[in-house]
Design a protein around this motif. Structure first.
Motif, PDB file in Angstrom:
ATOM      1  N   CYS A  16      51.176 -19.642  -4.426  1.00 14.92           N
ATOM      2  CA  CYS A  16      50.180 -18.785  -5.305  1.00 14.92           C
ATOM      3  C   CYS A  16      50.528 -19.272  -6.772  1.00 14.92           C
ATOM      4  O   CYS A  16      51.927 -19.363  -7.330  1.00 14.92           O
ATOM      5  N   ASP A  50      55.967 -21.505 -10.580  1.00 12.61           N
ATOM      6  CA  ASP A  50      54.931 -21.763  -9.453  1.00 12.61           C
ATOM      7  C   ASP A  50      54.818 -23.717  -9.240  1.00 12.61           C
ATOM      8  O   ASP A  50      54.668 -24.050  -8.412  1.00 12.61           O
ATOM      9  N   VAL A  73      44.714 -16.275  -9.087  1.00 10.17           N
ATOM     10  CA  VAL A  73      43.548 -15.587  -9.620  1.00 10.17           C
ATOM     11  C   VAL A  73      43.516 -15.596 -11.328  1.00 10.17           C
ATOM     12  O   VAL A  73      44.675 -15.536 -12.011  1.00 10.17           O
ATOM     13  N   GLY A 128      56.047 -18.115  -7.169  1.00 13.91           N
ATOM     14  CA  GLY A 128      57.147 -18.229  -8.150  1.00 13.91           C
ATOM     15  C   GLY A 128      57.999 -16.848  -8.098  1.00 13.91           C
ATOM     16  O   GLY A 128      57.765 -16.000  -7.697  1.00 13.91           O
ATOM     17  N   ALA A 131      56.424 -14.848 -13.129  1.00 13.76           N
ATOM     18  CA  ALA A 131      55.312 -15.379 -14.048  1.00 13.76           C
ATOM     19  C   ALA A 131      56.020 -15.392 -15.433  1.00 13.76           C
ATOM     20  O   ALA A 131      56.493 -14.215 -15.795  1.00 13.76           O
ATOM     21  N   THR A 137      57.894 -10.121 -11.803  1.00 12.44           N
ATOM     22  CA  THR A 137      58.962 -10.397 -10.650  1.00 12.44           C
ATOM     23  C   THR A 137      58.601  -9.601  -9.317  1.00 12.44           C
ATOM     24  O   THR A 137      59.524  -8.905  -8.886  1.00 12.44           O
ATOM     25  N   MET A 138      57.214  -9.337  -9.068  1.00 14.80           N
ATOM     26  CA  MET A 138      56.857  -8.404  -8.341  1.00 14.80           C
ATOM     27  C   MET A 138      55.916  -8.842  -7.161  1.00 14.80           C
ATOM     28  O   MET A 138      55.916  -8.572  -5.951  1.00 14.80           O
ATOM     29  N   ALA A 139      55.051  -9.703  -7.655  1.00 13.06           N
ATOM     30  CA  ALA A 139      53.935 -10.044  -6.903  1.00 13.06           C
ATOM     31  C   ALA A 139      54.107 -10.600  -5.396  1.00 13.06           C
ATOM     32  O   ALA A 139      53.538 -10.041  -4.343  1.00 13.06           O
TER      33      ALA A 139
HETATM   34  N1  LIG Z   1      47.065 -14.499 -11.691  1.00 14.57           N
HETATM   35  C1  LIG Z   1      47.889 -14.997 -10.470  1.00 14.57           C
HETATM   36  N2  LIG Z   1      47.436 -15.928  -9.630  1.00 14.57           N
HETATM   37  C2  LIG Z   1      48.164 -16.397  -8.702  1.00 14.57           C
HETATM   38  N3  LIG Z   1      49.383 -16.155  -8.244  1.00 14.57           N
HETATM   39  C3  LIG Z   1      49.875 -15.379  -9.211  1.00 14.57           C
HETATM   40  C4  LIG Z   1      49.207 -14.521 -10.268  1.00 14.57           C
HETATM   41  N4  LIG Z   1      50.229 -13.786 -10.765  1.00 14.57           N
HETATM   42  C5  LIG Z   1      51.221 -13.859 -10.112  1.00 14.57           C
HETATM   43  N5  LIG Z   1      51.229 -14.696  -9.118  1.00 14.57           N
HETATM   44  C6  LIG Z   1      52.152 -15.225  -8.363  1.00 14.57           C
HETATM   45  O1  LIG Z   1      53.378 -14.158  -8.181  1.00 14.57           O
HETATM   46  C7  LIG Z   1      54.682 -14.907  -8.807  1.00 14.57           C
HETATM   47  C8  LIG Z   1      55.155 -13.674  -9.706  1.00 14.57           C
HETATM   48  O2  LIG Z   1      54.501 -13.228 -10.689  1.00 14.57           O
HETATM   49  P1  LIG Z   1      54.782 -11.819 -11.595  1.00 14.57           P
HETATM   50  O3  LIG Z   1      54.905 -10.577 -10.330  1.00 14.57           O
HETATM   51  O4  LIG Z   1      53.643 -11.334 -12.148  1.00 14.57           O
HETATM   52  O5  LIG Z   1      56.132 -12.107 -12.351  1.00 14.57           O
HETATM   53  C9  LIG Z   1      54.133 -15.967  -9.643  1.00 14.57           C
HETATM   54  O6  LIG Z   1      54.904 -16.949  -9.879  1.00 14.57           O
HETATM   55  C10 LIG Z   1      52.761 -16.665  -8.917  1.00 14.57           C
HETATM   56  O7  LIG Z   1      53.284 -17.293  -7.695  1.00 14.57           O
END
Ligand SMILES: Nc1ncnc2c1ncn2[C@@H]1O[C@H](COP(=O)(O)O)[C@@H](O)[C@H]1O
Ligand SMILES: Cc1cc2nc3c(=O)[nH]c(=O)nc-3n(C[C@H](O)[C@H](O)[C@H](O)COP(=O)(O)OP(=O)(O)OC[C@H]3O[C@@H](n4cnc5c(N)ncnc54)[C@H](O)[C@@H]3O)c2cc1C
Lengths: 272, 327
Positions: A16, A50, A73, A128, A131, A137-139
């Protein structure tokens, strides 16, 4: 899922990736809405974490065989990040896009990713650790929960055994822990796990010819209320410049004058 | 009466600072929302830690199980789900630490409770949870509302709240472990420490800290010479270690070392909190960054808004001059 033996198996990996603005060196302005930054003029690229995740996926593929699918996304602009992934060794690229996705937090993003990923064959999903723009830090772990598979976060090393990944998780203060996770699993990658390879312009140009599959809300089994602000946990009300607790005293002048001034300060403190 | 849960974080027998920070903030929130503050402690043979926590919270909820010996997000997830379902705490606070980020998001998703991560401020406005967090590497703050629910989960940034000790005499309640089955998805194996390197940056009086602003590995000798001029040592932010330009033990910050030299010169470091937490208690901090809005300037005593490459050489000459030596 049945346990499998490593030597019998290719690994299908999904990574992702998010297309984010580079902001460390840029001047940031809050836009007219007061809830977001001014994006024009900023340079966008693959999220730093990522970048390491994609590299790790490609290295695993090169070692064990299999496929790498990069998924994002994002709007049209995010194609450049997917092309970079393809140039680096990803086999397929998918972009999930819809105006309704705007305003999604990590939770809504995880739902969107889940909806697209659940039908795909895969042994490993890499995201990752976070982001760099919103830093939720949750996706990754939420995606794992929705897929009902295990996860491990902040990964600095990945090895495989039969049906398991043996990973190093980064803890605080330089400490790491080794954990074994059953596959398929979601691993969230921390920076420094590898050294991402350089992609040549030629490589990117070649990747221009590869297809990017595009899916919208109508292609996913989600409703409007699941995504965007409506489907998110967090609603940003106001963005502001962090209050300064203590402001540095700025030293001005020519480089020589600055050096002289620093010299005086250091000397007055008895450091020389 | 509603409750506020604080999940105690401990490792190798030690309760970690974030726990006391959360308990302090949790106490304030409990008073304002007319709730009880409950420290939740999961582990194996952790009665002693429970005693400590009872000085900070009115109630300590203790679950002991051999399966909880080391942190395992899967085991923690199961136990916490059961406790949250039973107690329905208004708020569950978890550290935004390596343990916390492994646990909180999937827990929240499973319980269908809204989660706000990496919070640096928390308050209830009526029934609404309002949080402050940072974005874009600390360049902006956002105030956000959390989707309305009966129960909330948050992760709290380290050092965002000061820890205070109220000297309470809380009640420890032990609850049987709800873990009946084996934990199958994830297994803790062991802790590993990176091999010690040749230089101990925590012992140096002067540290020249370099960040991504130094751009290229070919610029390393130049900053090394500056460090030498000071009789100091080179330290760095994380990207420098990630690129392999300096060994791991030179990294300053939450995932590296905490340093407190007499002088810390930050060259091309933006000042992300993970870095700052490792060096903000240095006696004297001088930061050089070409971006006048870099967060590092709110932690430095002196700031220079300039291209670091224009400063390094004259500064080195100046130091040698003051030491009465030519380069
Ligand atoms: N819009 C996005 N599209 C694809 N992967 C995403 C997206 N946003 C977050 N991720 C994935 O989720 C991780 C953690 O993102 P976050 O939870 O927003 O800090 C990122 O490092 C990406 O691998
Ligand atoms: C779980 C976790 C743990 C972490 N642990 C740590 C840690 O222990 N230590 C750590 O440091 N980081 C850590 N980080 C990373 C941290 O969030 C930042 O990404 C990192 O500190 C940024 O490093 P930097 O300031 O060198 O780079 P950047 O943020 O990219 O900043 C570079 C700076 O250099 C300036 N600059 C560029 N060129 C010049 C020039 N010619 N002259 C002057 N200035 C210039 C820019 O204006 C910019 O401010 C961690 C992150 C996570 C998620």
């Amino acid at each position: 899922m049945k346990a499998w033996r490593l030597e019998e198996k290719d690994l299908d990996i999904i990574v992702c990736v998010k297309h984010v603005p580079e902001t460390a060196e840029a001047e940031i302005k809050i836009d007219a809405s007061g809830r977001a930054i001014e994006k024009t003029g900023l340079v966008f690229d693959i999220n730093e974490w990522d970048d390491y995740a994609l590299e790790e996926a490609v290295r695993i593929k090169e070692k064990h065989g299999g496929t790498v699918t990069a998924i994002t996304v994002g709007s049209d602009d995010a194609n450049s990040t997917l092309r970079k992934c393809l140039a680096r060794g990803a086999d397929k690229a998918v972009r999930l896009t819809d105006v309704k996705f705007e305003g999604s937090d990590g939770y809504a993003i995880a739902k969107i990713l889940h909806s697209a990923i659940k039908g795909l064959p895969c042994d490993l999903i890499l995201t990752g650790a976070l982001a760099g723009d919103d830093g939720y830090t949750m996706a990754g772990p939420i995606l794992a929960e929705m897929l009902e598979i295990p996860h491990a976060t902040m990964i600095k090393k990945i090895e495989f055994g039969d049906g398991v990944a043996k990973v190093n998780r980064e803890l605080e203060g330089g400490l790491e822990e080794i954990v074994e996770v059953k596959l398929p699993a979601v691993l969230t990658v921390q920076t420094g796990i590898n050294e991402p390879r350089y992609v040549s312009i030629l490589g990117i140009r070649k990747a221009m010819k590869k297809e990017i599959k595009i899916l919208g809300l109508a292609d996913l089994d989600l409703s409007e209320n699941d995504v965007g602000e409506a489907g998110s946990w967090i609603k940003i009300e106001k963005m502001f410049v962090p209050p300064v607790e203590k402001q540095a005293e700025f030293i001005k002048g020519t480089p020589e004058e600055i050096a002289t001034k620093i010299g005086e300060i250091i000397k007055s403190r008895g450091l020389i | 009466m509603t409750e506020i849960f604080v999940l105690a974080e401990h490792r190798q027998g030690q309760i970690r600072d974030i726990t006391f920070e959360m308990l302090t903030k949790g106490r304030e929130l409990a008073e304002k929302t007319n709730s009880d503050l409950t420290a939740v402690l999961l582990g194996k043979e952790v009665k002693e830690q429970a005693e400590t926590l009872s000085e900070y919270a009115k109630k300590v909820l203790l679950v002991e199980d051999a399966k909880l010996e080391n942190f395992n997000s899967e085991a923690y997830h199961k136990v916490l789900s059961s406790l949250i379902n039973e107690h329905k705490p208004l708020l569950t606070m978890i550290g935004h630490t390596s343990f916390g980020v492994d646990l909180a998001p999937s827990l929240a998703a499973a319980l269908k409770l809204p989660l706000a991560t990496d919070c640096i401020e928390l308050e209830f406005e009526g029934e609404t949870l309002v949080i402050t967090r940072q974005m874009y590497g600390g360049k902006v703050n956002v105030k956000a509302t959390v989707h309305k629910a009966e129960n909330y989960i948050v992760t709290v940034r380290q050092a965002a709240f000061p820890a205070q000790k109220p000297a309470l005499n809380g009640e420890i309640t032990e609850t049987p472990s709800p873990l009946s089955e084996e934990i199958t998805g994830k297994r803790f194996i062991k802790y590993v420490l990176p091999p010690p390197g040749g230089v101990d940056i925590t012992a140096a009086d002067v540290l020249v800290g370099i960040g991504r602003g130094i751009k290229d590995e070919s610029n390393m000798p130049m900053v090394e010479e500056l460090a030498n001029a000071f009789g100091g040592v080179l330290a760095c932010s994380r990207p420098i270690v990630d690129k392999g330009w300096l060994p791991t033990d030179r990294q300053v910050g939450t995932s590296g070392k905490t340093v407190k030299p007499k002088l810390y010169i930050a060259l091309g470091i933006s000042g992300a909190f993970q870095h700052v937490l490792g060096m903000k208690n240095s006696d004297l901090i001088i930061a050089v960054n070409k971006d006048s809005n870099a967060p590092i300037f709110s932690f430095a005593d002196y700031g220079v808004v300039e291209d670091l490459f224009k400063i390094v050489s004259p500064l080195k000459s100046k130091i040698y001059e003051l030491k009465g030596r030519k380069t």
